[in-house]
Design an enzyme around this catalytic site. Structure first.
Site, PDB file in Angstrom:
ATOM      1  N   ALA A   1      -3.269  18.906  14.028  1.00  0.00           N
ATOM      2  CA  ALA A   1      -4.056  18.767  15.393  1.00  0.00           C
ATOM      3  C   ALA A   1      -5.201  19.457  15.310  1.00  0.00           C
ATOM      4  CB  ALA A   1      -2.855  19.441  16.389  1.00  0.00           C
TER       5      ALA A   1
ATOM      6  N   PHE B   1      -7.941   2.430  12.237  1.00  0.00           N
ATOM      7  CA  PHE B   1      -7.586   2.306  13.811  1.00  0.00           C
ATOM      8  C   PHE B   1      -8.513   1.957  14.898  1.00  0.00           C
ATOM      9  CE2 PHE B   1      -4.041   5.351  12.352  1.00  0.00           C
ATOM     10  CZ  PHE B   1      -3.105   4.875  13.255  1.00  0.00           C
TER      11      PHE B   1
ATOM     12  N   HIS C   1     -24.998   1.393   7.775  1.00  0.00           N
ATOM     13  CA  HIS C   1     -24.521   2.730   7.876  1.00  0.00           C
ATOM     14  C   HIS C   1     -25.563   3.839   7.836  1.00  0.00           C
ATOM     15  CE1 HIS C   1     -20.764   0.673   7.140  1.00  0.00           C
ATOM     16  NE2 HIS C   1     -20.135   1.837   7.432  1.00  0.00           N
TER      17      HIS C   1
ATOM     18  N   LYS D   1     -24.258   8.150   3.499  1.00  0.00           N
ATOM     19  CA  LYS D   1     -23.101   7.373   2.696  1.00  0.00           C
ATOM     20  C   LYS D   1     -23.564   7.134   1.258  1.00  0.00           C
ATOM     21  CE  LYS D   1     -20.198   3.171   3.305  1.00  0.00           C
ATOM     22  NZ  LYS D   1     -19.025   4.142   3.228  1.00  0.00           N
TER      23      LYS D   1
ATOM     24  N   GLY E   1     -16.341  -0.043   2.049  1.00  0.00           N
ATOM     25  CA  GLY E   1     -14.992  -0.504   2.143  1.00  0.00           C
ATOM     26  C   GLY E   1     -14.633  -1.523   3.178  1.00  0.00           C
ATOM     27  N   THR E   2     -14.960  -1.501   4.507  1.00  0.00           N
ATOM     28  CA  THR E   2     -14.658  -2.390   5.424  1.00  0.00           C
ATOM     29  C   THR E   2     -15.277  -3.703   4.813  1.00  0.00           C
ATOM     30  OG1 THR E   2     -14.478  -0.620   6.959  1.00  0.00           O
ATOM     31  CG2 THR E   2     -14.751  -2.905   7.665  1.00  0.00           C
TER      32      THR E   2
END
Lengths: 270, 270, 270, 270
Positions: free
Chosen positions: B30, B127, B154, B158, B164-165
């Site tokens: 958290a 997500f 990006h 980086k 990766g996507t």
């Protein structure tokens, strides 16, 4: 009627140089704006053989003589249903891009097809695969985003705003959001004296740009906190419809009965 | 352990001011970068009640004490599988965003879930709903277009290219095209001395832009004669992942067993 | 007053570790939203030395004590002109981002500067270099195209439409077209029952999109037969203003007198 | 030679229906791809009168007979300089779109023009106003941004990558940044096994997309912390060059001497 291949197609079998398995295709309205594009698209397409190009003065009997298996109809509203009736009665599949089909005509054709169980008819208001997919994806994504708006951009000679495709997309998006219980897109606008926020169609803001140089373009913008998804379709030339026509010709032979709209041939899986 | 609501959650029932039907959610990790976003997202979400925020020094027993029904795990690869095991054994559903899950870990979790038939676990590498939809739509559309290329953009800090996507999208696109028997995108390039045509990943050209000011953006460009379809996703902030986390929390309770990837919760219908 | 460097700045000379030629900069309103960004931007910028951070409880005398050569003012309308007066009278250049300057205040400052011939003051309503360039380029290109429209896109918490920047761009575009004798953009629209064509500002159609996830974005679309020119500016974060602030600080020392608007420091040549 | 107006142009005066002040224009190479577009563009343009369309078999004397004031040359490299020489010696202004001019040819033409002080010649490698402006704006903006990259997108039949326009834009951008002392765009890339980062031209990353359906498109992306400026040009059709040709015809009569490049006629002011 003009035979479109050399040597001329013979009812007894495919012309030399084509494969026995080639699909034999005729085009009705072959000298019109869309029909003439269809003639060339069929000629270019692998596995398809153009066996007849007919225009309004030609007899439909030529379809039979030429041994057509599929007929592509880009004629006029007053004759298209009669053309389809003739074809179905002779066991010829139909791919129809002519506008003007109403519920009654579709119902009559469906009834006719019930008597000719192996025959397929596709009536499609839009043969642009890209436009059909853009609408589909917009509707599928709509319920996952807090905000959705649509911007359509066309040449400045267009007389109506928004475009029919934009209105249809807004309707599909609005329906998908209501079905999922998603509320309206947030909007704190309090001052908009000149109407900059555009039209609201089925709860979705739609903006129409008119610009010299453009043809037909549309963006669906979807937004959540920190992210945006954009689905854009550009139509630069009506030749773009021909990819959908050829797809329709190939698929109609394995889709008996009446199909309304190209999307049912795009098996998008899950 | 830090109790995150005031008054503190009681195992005996929901806190005052929340509905009995609210889903009781705990967050592990958290105080981490993603976990702290998840804490706030759960707090903001209607129908969810945050009942515990734990970090690495806290005992997992607090999940039980707090009466958590779903646990969100943004911890580290070394402990995430153990966390999930504990939760499943106590009948708590899991939404896992921690990276590092391999086939063995997934298989062990699946076996464990077989013994706890009502419990659901979602392990998702991404997500971002927008990114997941963009990948899905790209793969679905790929076989209907002659050409496909991918441009990802990006921030310039980086270290790897392509992202990766983008590589994953190219793999899905390439796979969809091969399955449909679609050949490679046409390309007449003969002279490209400096490599302007970019990388080829699974038969798909991928281009990587690095620009100060950007975060993470990707476009799939699909082209046919006379038309283009563009699917673009912009990620401006990691808060964008939280829409997917909240969706996962809501859905995991009705998806028993192991689910790998958020896409299976996005029922895109046909 | 808070000294912002360690060791504390000495009026007698630059602090250790900075070059004698470093420009000595103070920030007023240093704890505000923009001011605190300015403090960090000055700290990061090569060749600038932050010598004082003042907020409303601090005495302006600290500017003199700290040996400031340039002061950046992000305070409030009620005090900004007084701050500038103090600075100019002490030979300190000013870069002012505070809003609320009217013609009278600018005139008074100009008169004051006439008595302090070496001192420069920049009052800029917009420090985003990208936004300033986008407006400038839009105005420059406007007369060479048959059609021009503007689309602005913002977060959905914005209360006014169109945005001030869009209205200003439309005014500049409209003015450039009138000066060149270019007529209105062509538009055959006859049916637009819901206002999809948006607002018309100074003869230019302006469309306002409001979408969760966005910050502040604007496109000028220019079209001729067969071509389109698009000038787009995306503002993702207010940190973007700081590039302009730093540019202003560097340039103000060599631009004596009053300058209104950052564009006059962007020597765009021909 | 083909007279292009009816009634045929008379050396003694303008044809009926045209104004005495109309500029009398001839086209050389009138049956070629670009020349035939130029013929139609001149016909459509207000204030211009097409007085002769010549192709390779026609005598240049017809220019004189027809009373041409301006000649548009879209011929071939081997004859264009001779055409210009003839025109200049007869006091006729020239707008030249034929490729293949080298430094020597330009120098000879400049020397010739020195003896004919009232005559103007425009030699332009690119008549697309949008492309010329996009290059200009990219170069002007380049020094104000930390990062710059270029993406060009063309039809897949193009054999070279990157495009000449992209390479030229990169050269202008690189030059502008070096002149302003701006360092290279930041780039932390460490792993790029397949070359996704594209080509580096004059220090600027350039990416080439090839996609069926596209014609010729280019984006310059400029980024600072928190903001992006994008300058995009879309060329959908070679008719787009004609706006520049007509502009050239109108301006050449008031620009004596040699002008190289359309940009010098685009008075972009400050």
């Amino acid at each position: 009627m003009t035979d479109s291949t050399a040597p001329a197609p013979q009812p007894s079998g495919p012309a030399a140089g084509t494969l026995p398995s080639d699909l034999r295709v005729a085009v009705l309205g072959a000298r019109g704006r869309m029909g003439s594009e269809a003639v060339q698209a069929v000629r270019r397409a692998e596995g398809l053989q153009l066996v007849a190009e007919l225009d309004h003065e030609d007899s439909l009997e030529a379809l039979v003589t030429a041994g057509a298996q599929v007929v592509v109809d880009f004629t006029v509203p007053s004759v298209t249903e009669g053309n389809v009736r003739f074809a179905v009665e002779h066991g010829i599949h139909c791919v129809v891009g002519t506008t003007g089909w109403d519920e009654e005509g579709l119902a009559r054709t469906e009834a006719l097809l019930a008597q000719h169980p192996g025959v397929g008819v596709l009536v499609a208001p839009n043969f642009s695969i890209g436009a059909v997919l853009a609408m589909r994806f917009s509707a599928q994504a709509a319920r996952f985003f807090e905000s959705v708006e649509i911007v359509e951009l066309h040449h400045p000679d267009k007389v109506d705003a928004p475009s029919g495709t934009a209105a249809r997309t807004a309707a599909l998006v609005g329906e998908a959001r209501r079905a999922a219980g998603v509320g309206p897109s947030p909007d704190a606008t309090k001052q908009d004296p000149d109407g900059a926020r555009g039209a609201v169609v089925d709860g979705v803001h739609v903006h129409s740009v008119r610009l010299r140089g453009l043809v037909a373009h549309q963006e669906t913008l979807l937004g959540n906190l920190g992210e945006q998804l954009t689905i854009r379709h550009d139509s630069f030339d009506r030749i773009s419809f021909m990819t959908g026509v050829v797809l329709g010709v190939r698929e109609v032979v394995s889709h008996p009965g009446l199909t309304h709209g190209l999307e049912d041939y795009l098996d998008l899986g899950l």
